[in-house]
Design a protein around this motif. Structure first.
Motif, PDB file in Angstrom:
ATOM      1  N   GLN A 119       2.963  -4.159 -10.353  1.00  0.00           N
ATOM      2  CA  GLN A 119       3.053  -4.610  -8.964  1.00  0.00           C
ATOM      3  C   GLN A 119       2.303  -3.645  -8.057  1.00  0.00           C
ATOM      4  O   GLN A 119       2.372  -2.422  -8.227  1.00  0.00           O
ATOM      5  CB  GLN A 119       4.516  -4.680  -8.518  1.00  0.00           C
ATOM      6  N   LYS A 120       1.600  -4.181  -7.080  1.00  0.00           N
ATOM      7  CA  LYS A 120       0.806  -3.348  -6.192  1.00  0.00           C
ATOM      8  C   LYS A 120       1.656  -2.423  -5.330  1.00  0.00           C
ATOM      9  O   LYS A 120       1.156  -1.424  -4.808  1.00  0.00           O
ATOM     10  CB  LYS A 120      -0.076  -4.224  -5.299  1.00  0.00           C
ATOM     11  N   ASP A 125       1.511   2.106  -9.920  1.00  0.00           N
ATOM     12  CA  ASP A 125       0.198   1.502  -9.676  1.00  0.00           C
ATOM     13  C   ASP A 125      -0.617   2.357  -8.708  1.00  0.00           C
ATOM     14  O   ASP A 125      -1.828   2.548  -8.893  1.00  0.00           O
ATOM     15  CB  ASP A 125       0.377   0.087  -9.115  1.00  0.00           C
ATOM     16  N   TYR A 126       0.030   2.874  -7.688  1.00  0.00           N
ATOM     17  CA  TYR A 126      -0.631   3.740  -6.700  1.00  0.00           C
ATOM     18  C   TYR A 126      -1.206   4.981  -7.391  1.00  0.00           C
ATOM     19  O   TYR A 126      -2.371   5.340  -7.198  1.00  0.00           O
ATOM     20  CB  TYR A 126       0.389   4.136  -5.639  1.00  0.00           C
ATOM     21  N   ASN A 129      -4.201   4.149  -9.689  1.00  0.00           N
ATOM     22  CA  ASN A 129      -5.431   3.794  -8.981  1.00  0.00           C
ATOM     23  C   ASN A 129      -6.043   4.969  -8.226  1.00  0.00           C
ATOM     24  O   ASN A 129      -7.248   5.219  -8.332  1.00  0.00           O
ATOM     25  CB  ASN A 129      -5.163   2.644  -7.999  1.00  0.00           C
TER      26      ASN A 129
END
Length: 300
Positions: A119-120, A125-126, A129
């Motif tokens: 999930q973004k 995920d943070y 990325n």
């Protein structure tokens, strides 16, 4: 004469602020705006990395690190450009050799649980990325909080064990009353064991060497909310209303965030390494009171 504990970069920003000293136990630096806060923390981070190329780091998620990340990427990709060098040197950074971030080891400081790591709005995920991929860190040297990698009872997925994403931590201390509660209880014990192993691995590595984190409306660091034990370690825990309100936008409303537990490193995790460079940064009037309290009040 260099003030004890302040680096060349920090002294440069302190000098420009017009504040020549501080009456608080913890030193602080004031900057004029949000981009400058990112510039200061970015140069301080690169300063530390230059001396500790294989160190253990923990970096934040959310909105506050936005300019920290932008400045760091700018410096890494334009290290030898005249404009880049000018910005660095004007702000007290005189190191010529470009630091290599590949060998740094990363520790994720917190995460909602349970949450799909893809999930973004997940912190996993943070981190993946912006830090692992963005900064070019080695993923094999990273300790991340991926809900899919935490083994629950009988290998079940968290969506089967906690079908409504609600976890009753009272099962740690009471008898399970239904077949589902027995599965949930056994799974909570497995999560607790995962947290203990996470903590042990951090300590076996010598502890966190560089920590950069925001501060919550109640003075929380990571998800160590008001009242957390100063010797606390990595754990699965509930949050308080202030943290729930702050997280509501990420999770889809207060009704969702108030039910969601979190994984977090502890205050004892943070202070385990006595040589840790620990920096807390904050921006905006909403954080002014909690920063003043943290600086001027005795620990409690």
């Amino acid at each position: 004469m260099k003030l004890k504990g302040l680096t060349d970069v920090e002294l440069s920003f302190r000098s420009r602020s017009g504040r020549t000293g501080h009456s608080t136990v913890t030193p602080y630096i004031v900057v004029d705006n949000f981009p400058y806060l990112g510039l200061l923390t970015s140069l301080r981070f690169l300063e530390w990395v230059s001396e500790n190329p294989e160190g253990l780091i923990s970096l934040p998620t959310g909105k506050t690190p936005e300019y920290f990340i932008k400045w760091t990427m700018k410096f890494l990709h334009g290290w030898d450009k005249p404009e880049t060098r000018r910005i660095m040197e004007e702000n007290g950074f005189s190191i010529r050799k470009k630091p290599v971030l590949r060998k740094l080891r990363f520790v994720q400081m917190d995460e909602f649980y349970p949450i799909n790591p893809r999930q973004k709005n997940s912190f996993y995920d943070y981190v993946l990325n912006f830090y692992i991929n963005g900064f070019g860190l080695d993923p094999s040297g990273a300790k991340l909080m991926n809900a899919d990698r935490i083994t629950l009872f009988d290998g079940l997925h968290y969506s089967e064990v906690f079908p409504d994403n609600r976890i009753d931590l009272s099962l740690r201390n009471r008898e399970a009353m239904t077949p589902l509660e027995k599965i949930q209880q056994a799974s909570i014990f497995r999560i607790d064991n995962w947290c203990t192993e996470y903590e042990n691995q951090i300590r076996e590595s010598g502890g966190i060497g560089f920590f950069l984190g925001g501060i919550g409306p109640d003075g929380s660091i990571a998800f160590n909310t008001r009242g957390s034990d100063h010797n606390s370690t990595t754990r699965l825990t509930a949050t308080n209303f202030e943290s729930q309100a702050s997280s509501a936008g990420d999770l889809g409303g207060i009704e969702v965030s108030r039910k969601r537990l979190v994984l977090t490193i502890g205050l004892g995790t943070l202070t385990y390494n006595p040589d840790c460079s620990a920096i807390v940064f904050a921006a905006g009037e909403a954080k002014a009171q909690v920063i003043r309290n943290a600086l001027e009040n005795a620990p409690d």
